[in-house]
Design a protein around this motif. Sequence first.
Motif, PDB file in Angstrom:
ATOM      1  N   LYS A 198      -4.913   3.250  -0.664  1.00  0.00           N
ATOM      2  CA  LYS A 198      -5.544   3.060   0.638  1.00  0.00           C
ATOM      3  C   LYS A 198      -6.189   1.692   0.780  1.00  0.00           C
ATOM      4  N   ARG A 199      -6.374   1.000  -0.343  1.00  0.00           N
ATOM      5  CA  ARG A 199      -6.992  -0.332  -0.332  1.00  0.00           C
ATOM      6  C   ARG A 199      -6.288  -1.232  -1.331  1.00  0.00           C
ATOM      7  N   LEU A 200      -6.301  -2.524  -1.011  1.00  0.00           N
ATOM      8  CA  LEU A 200      -5.750  -3.525  -1.922  1.00  0.00           C
ATOM      9  C   LEU A 200      -6.815  -4.553  -2.253  1.00  0.00           C
ATOM     10  N   ARG A 238      -6.370   0.229   4.738  1.00  0.00           N
ATOM     11  CA  ARG A 238      -5.415   0.704   5.748  1.00  0.00           C
ATOM     12  C   ARG A 238      -5.983   0.507   7.142  1.00  0.00           C
ATOM     13  N   MET A 268       0.830  -1.203   0.000  1.00  0.00           N
ATOM     14  CA  MET A 268       0.000   0.000   0.000  1.00  0.00           C
ATOM     15  C   MET A 268       0.863   1.251   0.000  1.00  0.00           C
TER      16      MET A 268
END
Length: 131
Positions: free
Chosen positions: A27-29, A44, A21
């Motif tokens: 902020k997101r995966l 996160r 990240m």
Amino acid sequence: MTTPAVTVSPKASAVAAARLMDGHGVKRLAVVDHDGRLVGIVSRRDLVKLFLRGDEAIAAEVRDDVLDRSLWVDTGDVRVDVRQGVVTLSGRMERRTEAAIAVRMVGRVNGVVGVGDRLTWKTDDSKWEGR
């Protein structure tokens, strides 16, 4: 979203996901399986929750896992105090090098934001007296 999407395997560690990240500034995966199918999203906030732990939980892990199981030395005279994630170790250990190892190991416990070292020791074995 970024293109292509930044993805992570379900088997990846929390640290690996956090580094991914950070490295990509996202902020997101997307969590994808070995066939590339979406199986979830990690944010996160999800990762931060892993490291936000109560003081009692941190103290218990320090006592049980680090002092009692991992060090293999007598830590019966060591006291553990945790306030807002800062662990203070006080008391006495046999050797100076063992005290230093204890401090380093406690610093690696999830949720610990700092370690106060108030340990004393019986033997200063930190200097090698080669002849």
